[in-house]
Design a protein around this motif. Structure first.
Motif, PDB file in Angstrom:
ATOM      1  N   ILE A  30       0.829  -1.202   0.000  1.00 46.74           N
ATOM      2  CA  ILE A  30       0.000   0.000   0.000  1.00 46.74           C
ATOM      3  C   ILE A  30       0.864   1.253   0.000  1.00 46.74           C
ATOM      4  N   SER A  31       2.143   1.103   0.324  1.00 50.24           N
ATOM      5  CA  SER A  31       3.064   2.253   0.342  1.00 50.24           C
ATOM      6  C   SER A  31       3.652   2.551  -1.023  1.00 50.24           C
ATOM      7  N   PHE A  32       3.424   1.685  -2.026  1.00 52.30           N
ATOM      8  CA  PHE A  32       3.906   1.918  -3.384  1.00 52.30           C
ATOM      9  C   PHE A  32       2.835   2.706  -4.146  1.00 52.30           C
ATOM     10  N   VAL A  33       3.100   3.946  -4.451  1.00 50.13           N
ATOM     11  CA  VAL A  33       2.102   4.765  -5.147  1.00 50.13           C
ATOM     12  C   VAL A  33       2.738   5.431  -6.369  1.00 50.13           C
ATOM     13  N   PRO A  34       1.942   5.727  -7.396  1.00 50.76           N
ATOM     14  CA  PRO A  34       2.486   6.362  -8.601  1.00 50.76           C
ATOM     15  C   PRO A  34       3.033   7.752  -8.298  1.00 50.76           C
TER      16      PRO A  34
ATOM     17  N   ALA B 180       0.323  -0.277  -6.493  1.00 53.41           N
ATOM     18  CA  ALA B 180       1.022  -1.451  -6.995  1.00 53.41           C
ATOM     19  C   ALA B 180       0.881  -2.590  -6.000  1.00 53.41           C
ATOM     20  N   ILE B 181      -0.137  -3.412  -6.197  1.00 51.75           N
ATOM     21  CA  ILE B 181      -0.297  -4.636  -5.426  1.00 51.75           C
ATOM     22  C   ILE B 181      -0.763  -5.746  -6.361  1.00 51.75           C
ATOM     23  N   ILE B 182      -0.435  -6.981  -5.994  1.00 46.76           N
ATOM     24  CA  ILE B 182      -0.927  -8.152  -6.710  1.00 46.76           C
ATOM     25  C   ILE B 182      -1.925  -8.835  -5.798  1.00 46.76           C
TER      26      ILE B 182
END
Length: 362
Positions: free
Chosen positions: A216-220, A257-259
């Motif tokens: 959840i910490s990966f953002v565009p 960015a999550i799977i």
């Protein structure tokens, strides 16, 4: 100096939430309502990234998920079965992307007027899950978390980190398949420096976190606010360098960015190249560790679903068969237990994390 390779799954998060709620009860505080086993239970409570009103899991916001049977009153088995159906369809779809000869078929599926309900449900699911785990994160107060980290001693992982002497280790690598950032937040509370691969790769940090299924910490970097679900299946077609690390205000991001659970990252080389990059780094680190005679491997709370196996196996087969390997799981999957016995001579099963400090520091 020792090197440690730790593979974390959902069991680590479940363990943390259970211990944190015990801590809250002891302080006469209200328990946090977090369930990472039944992902639809609190769908009626959370709002969308563009609206704070409760009711994300509804026909209004997620018509495809709702039509397929996603309900807040589903039990865990019903929720997981539906998620696996949706992701199995998406996995098949992404195979078209990796085969140039099938590209025309893929495009026709996107552009068709036909109601591809499972693909639409997939688009809803990835936004929903990102919002759900971001909402979960907001429920854990910084002040109480710091008190938990500094005073609670009845959790093996926390006890290990509290007494960790980084000078004794060459490297401690966490390969985490969890979207949440509670590990990162705990490390911050303890004043332990760490790097997250792909974002702040500092060679001098002993602790490194690798998250092949995203976070959840990966953002565009160039996030654009959206006010509805984006049904473009390629919505997460981002490279690592197009993402940045954020820990605050996470519920406002409608993309990331999550799977999803049961997602096969090997099939996302085009639509989510960030996943391929991070996955390859985890394999690389496993190979490097195999040459370290003092290496220790710990696996905690990993599932072994048929869609997960290829990814887990990639790590296992690149580790040295003589390494000291401990698997922590109160109910270990029989098939994974058999695989570990077949590969590793020094395999030990622990049904709880109570002894993790002695295993790694011993």
């Amino acid at each position: 100096m020792k090197s440690v390779f730790i593979i974390l799954g959902n069991g680590f998060t479940i363990d943390f939430i259970n211990k944190y709620n015990i801590f809250l009860e002891n302080r006469k505080e209200k328990r946090v309502s977090i369930n990472v086993q039944n992902l639809f239970q609190y769908g009626e409570v959370i709002g969308t990234p563009w609206d704070d009103k409760p009711g994300f899991l509804s026909y209004k916001v997620c018509p495809a998920l709702w039509t397929l049977g996603a309900r807040p009153n589903n039990n865990a088995a019903e929720s997981n079965a539906l998620i696996e159906e949706i992701i199995s369809c998406a996995n098949m779809f992404f195979d078209f992307i990796n085969d140039p000869d099938q590209k025309a078929k893929r495009l026709s599926m996107i552009n068709s007027d036909d109601d591809r309900i499972y693909l639409r449900a997939y688009c809803e699911l990835i936004v929903y899950l990102r919002q759900l785990f971001s909402w979960y994160d907001s429920l854990i107060d910084d002040v109480l978390l710091k008190e938990f980290v500094s005073t609670y001693s009845d959790w093996g992982w926390l006890s290990f980190l509290q007494n960790l002497n980084l000078k004794e280790f060459r490297k401690i690598i966490f390969v985490s398949y969890n979207y949440d950032v509670w590990l990162e937040r705990i490390l911050k509370c303890l004043g332990l420096n760490y790097s997250v691969y792909g974002f702040d790769n500092k060679e001098d940090d002993v602790i490194e976190i690798i998250k092949p299924h995203g976070s959840i910490s990966f953002v565009p970097k160039n996030h654009i606010d959206r006010y509805e679900i984006n049904y473009n299946v390629d919505v997460d077609g981002l490279k690592v360098d197009e993402l940045e690390l954020k820990y605050d205000g996470l519920t406002k991001y409608s993309t990331g960015a999550i799977i999803p659970p049961a997602g096969d990252s090997a099939r996302l080389q085009v639509t989510s190249s960030w996943a391929s990059t991070i996955r390859n780094e985890a394999i690389k680190k496993a190979k490097e560790l195999s040459n370290d005679k003092e290496s220790i491997v710990v696996i905690c709370g990993i599932s072994y679903w048929h869609v997960d196996r290829r990814e887990i196996d990639e790590l296992l087969i690149n580790l040295h068969s003589d390494t000291e390997l401990t698997f922590i799981n109160p109910v270990p999957p029989r098939d994974l237990n058999a695989v570990l016995i077949s590969i590793f001579k020094n395999y030990v099963l622990q049904t709880s994390s109570d002894n993790i400090g002695g295993i790694i520091n011993g």
